[in-house]
Design a protein around this motif. Structure first.
Motif, PDB file in Angstrom:
ATOM      1  N   ILE A  47       0.892  -1.156   0.000  1.00 44.43           N
ATOM      2  CA  ILE A  47       0.000   0.000   0.000  1.00 44.43           C
ATOM      3  C   ILE A  47       0.931   1.208   0.000  1.00 44.43           C
ATOM      4  N   TYR A  48       0.983   1.881  -1.130  1.00 45.12           N
ATOM      5  CA  TYR A  48       1.937   2.974  -1.306  1.00 45.12           C
ATOM      6  C   TYR A  48       1.403   4.299  -0.784  1.00 45.12           C
ATOM      7  N   GLU A  49       0.161   4.582  -1.075  1.00 43.86           N
ATOM      8  CA  GLU A  49      -0.427   5.860  -0.658  1.00 43.86           C
ATOM      9  C   GLU A  49      -1.903   5.645  -0.358  1.00 43.86           C
ATOM     10  N   LEU A  50      -2.376   6.287   0.683  1.00 44.79           N
ATOM     11  CA  LEU A  50      -3.814   6.406   0.928  1.00 44.79           C
ATOM     12  C   LEU A  50      -4.007   7.830   1.402  1.00 44.79           C
ATOM     13  N   LEU A  63       3.536  -1.514   4.167  1.00 45.24           N
ATOM     14  CA  LEU A  63       3.415  -0.107   3.820  1.00 45.24           C
ATOM     15  C   LEU A  63       4.431   0.672   4.631  1.00 45.24           C
ATOM     16  N   GLU A  64       4.582   1.936   4.304  1.00 48.49           N
ATOM     17  CA  GLU A  64       5.440   2.836   5.066  1.00 48.49           C
ATOM     18  C   GLU A  64       4.602   3.994   5.568  1.00 48.49           C
ATOM     19  N   ALA A  98      -0.212   6.176  11.417  1.00 43.43           N
ATOM     20  CA  ALA A  98       0.277   5.035  12.194  1.00 43.43           C
ATOM     21  C   ALA A  98      -0.854   4.414  13.010  1.00 43.43           C
ATOM     22  N   ALA A  99      -1.680   5.245  13.621  1.00 39.89           N
ATOM     23  CA  ALA A  99      -2.795   4.740  14.424  1.00 39.89           C
ATOM     24  C   ALA A  99      -3.800   3.985  13.545  1.00 39.89           C
ATOM     25  N   LEU A 100      -4.081   4.510  12.363  1.00 40.74           N
ATOM     26  CA  LEU A 100      -4.995   3.831  11.450  1.00 40.74           C
ATOM     27  C   LEU A 100      -4.486   2.436  11.128  1.00 40.74           C
ATOM     28  N   TRP A 101      -3.253   2.345  10.663  1.00 44.26           N
ATOM     29  CA  TRP A 101      -2.720   1.056  10.234  1.00 44.26           C
ATOM     30  C   TRP A 101      -2.573   0.089  11.407  1.00 44.26           C
TER      31      TRP A 101
END
Length: 147
Positions: A79-82, A115-116, A125-128
């Protein structure tokens, strides 16, 4: 989610610049970014670039796909971008899109999904982390030096 088409290049690049400026206010797209970023995404059959649409408005985009493992004969889900436009944030849209993206990647049977998250982006960070991702490394980039 709607696939971003070649005819939507400028709209996508405008939104992508908002993403990158949000991560780094000093972001200025170089000529190679302007000329190649979108095109390299479109020609890669392993990538998916989709608009996030809410109430018939573009609320953001997601870029994801498969990439070869550096050393092993495996494919990793990436997942590169959201990106969600500011006026659509804090409404659960990112979480919904992230879950859809994860399901789609899982259907491709990658060895893992990764992902990064940019340093300091606590909301991302909290979402992932809420979706089961965990931090496993830190990436360092050599600062530009003047000699």
């Amino acid at each position: 989610m709607d696939t971003v088409s070649a005819m939507q290049r400028e709209a996508f690049l405008d939104m992508a610049q908002r993403l990158f400026r949000g991560l780094n206010p000093a972001f200025v797209p170089h000529d190679d970014w302007k000329q190649s970023y979108f095109e390299k995404i479109l020609v890669n059959a392993r990538l998916s670039l989709r608009w996030i649409v809410v109430d018939e408005k573009r609320a953001g985009f997601v870029l994801f796909g498969l990439e070869e493992h550096r050393f092993l004969p495996r494919l990793n889900g990436m997942i590169y971008e959201l990106y969600i436009e500011p006026e659509f944030r804090r409404k659960g849209i990112a979480q919904t899109v992230a879950r859809q993206t994860i399901r789609e990647l899982q259907s491709m049977s990658p060895s893992k999904i990764q992902l990064e998250v940019m340093e300091g982006n606590r909301a991302a960070a909290a979402l992932w982390e809420s979706l089961g991702f965990r931090k496993v490394s830190e990436r360092y980039v050599l600062a530009e030096t003047k000699e």
